[in-house]
Design an enzyme around this catalytic site. Structure first.
Site, PDB file in Angstrom:
ATOM      1  N   ARG A 163       1.413  -1.392  -0.106  1.00 46.80           N
ATOM      2  CA  ARG A 163       0.378  -0.387  -0.224  1.00 46.80           C
ATOM      3  C   ARG A 163       0.764   1.424   0.288  1.00 46.80           C
ATOM      4  NH1 ARG A 163      -5.394   1.217   3.155  1.00 46.80           N
ATOM      5  NH2 ARG A 163      -5.559  -0.814   3.008  1.00 46.80           N
ATOM      6  N   ASP A 199       0.929 -13.273   9.826  1.00 45.64           N
ATOM      7  CA  ASP A 199       2.654 -13.506  10.860  1.00 45.64           C
ATOM      8  C   ASP A 199       1.817 -14.741  11.521  1.00 45.64           C
ATOM      9  OD1 ASP A 199       3.626 -10.801  10.595  1.00 45.64           O
ATOM     10  OD2 ASP A 199       2.333  -9.412  12.065  1.00 45.64           O
TER      11      ASP A 199
END
Ligand code: URA
Length: 209
Positions: free
Chosen positions: A104, A203
């Site tokens: 992004r 994660d």
């Protein structure tokens, strides 16, 4: 408008609950995501066309059916999408896999491509874009857009968990794309996390937290 399919098979819902649990460790998280992806692959490929074949059993000729038509292509969005690839490949080992990496832009907040590697015959394939956490829908929309720009016409989206905001964004941008999810959650929080969700899928898959 594309359909939204919630894969509510008890096995999927059972496994998703343990995926959500913060006490589930990386190894089990990875395995459960793999299993749910395999079960969802069963649902997402339900409409694959079949053709008639005959096979010779040890005692007679049998009428059979085999999958016909276009081959599959899996397009995981890096990096969490990788966690669902092997589960789907267990059911569809001949699928080819393309990768899409997006980040992004901190100023425009728009997704920017940093890695795109697709099968050479991608336009001829039925594509499944894999984005486990459909939050704002920005990455999924960008991935679908770049595939369409390269001439791809048959695209489905597979997610583990979607926020209503993400589903709405995909439906508005790509009304031709069907979305398959294991659950639709409540909302996005101010940090872009799906609530209740499962935290950061990347994660948790790769143990980077
Ligand atoms: N990506 C994630 O990994 N988790 C979320 O809740 C939202 C986006």
């Amino acid at each position: 408008m594309g359909k939204i399919v919630v894969c509510d098979h008890p096995l999927i819902q059972h496994k998703l609950t343990y995926i959500r649990d913060e006490n589930t460790k990386t190894k089990d998280f990875r395995q459960l995501v793999d299993e749910v992806a395999m079960l969802m692959a069963y649902e997402i490929t339900r409409d694959l066309p079949l053709e008639h074949v005959e096979v010779k059993t040890p005692v007679a000729i049998a009428d059979g059916k085999v999958i016909s038509g276009r081959m599959l292509g899996l397009i995981p969005i890096l990096r969490a999408g990788l966690g669902m690839v092997d589960g789907i490949l267990k059911l569809h080992p001949t699928a080819k896999v393309g990768h899409v990496g997006l980040y992004r832009d901190p100023e425009t907040l728009q997704p920017v491509e940093y890695y795109v590697k697709l099968p050479t015959d991608v336009q001829q394939r039925e594509l499944i874009v894999i984005d486990p956490m459909l939050a704002t829908g920005g990455s999924a929309n960008a991935a679908i857009k770049l595939l369409k720009e390269r001439g791809c016409a048959s695209i489905k989206l597979m997610c583990l968990i979607a926020a209503p905001e993400g589903i709405q964004a995909v439906q508005e941008a790509h009304p031709d794309v069907d979305v398959y999810v294991a659950a639709i959650d409540d909302h996005l929080n101010d940090h872009g996390y799906i609530i209740p969700g499962l935290g950061d899928a990347g994660d948790r898959l790769f143990g980077t937290k």
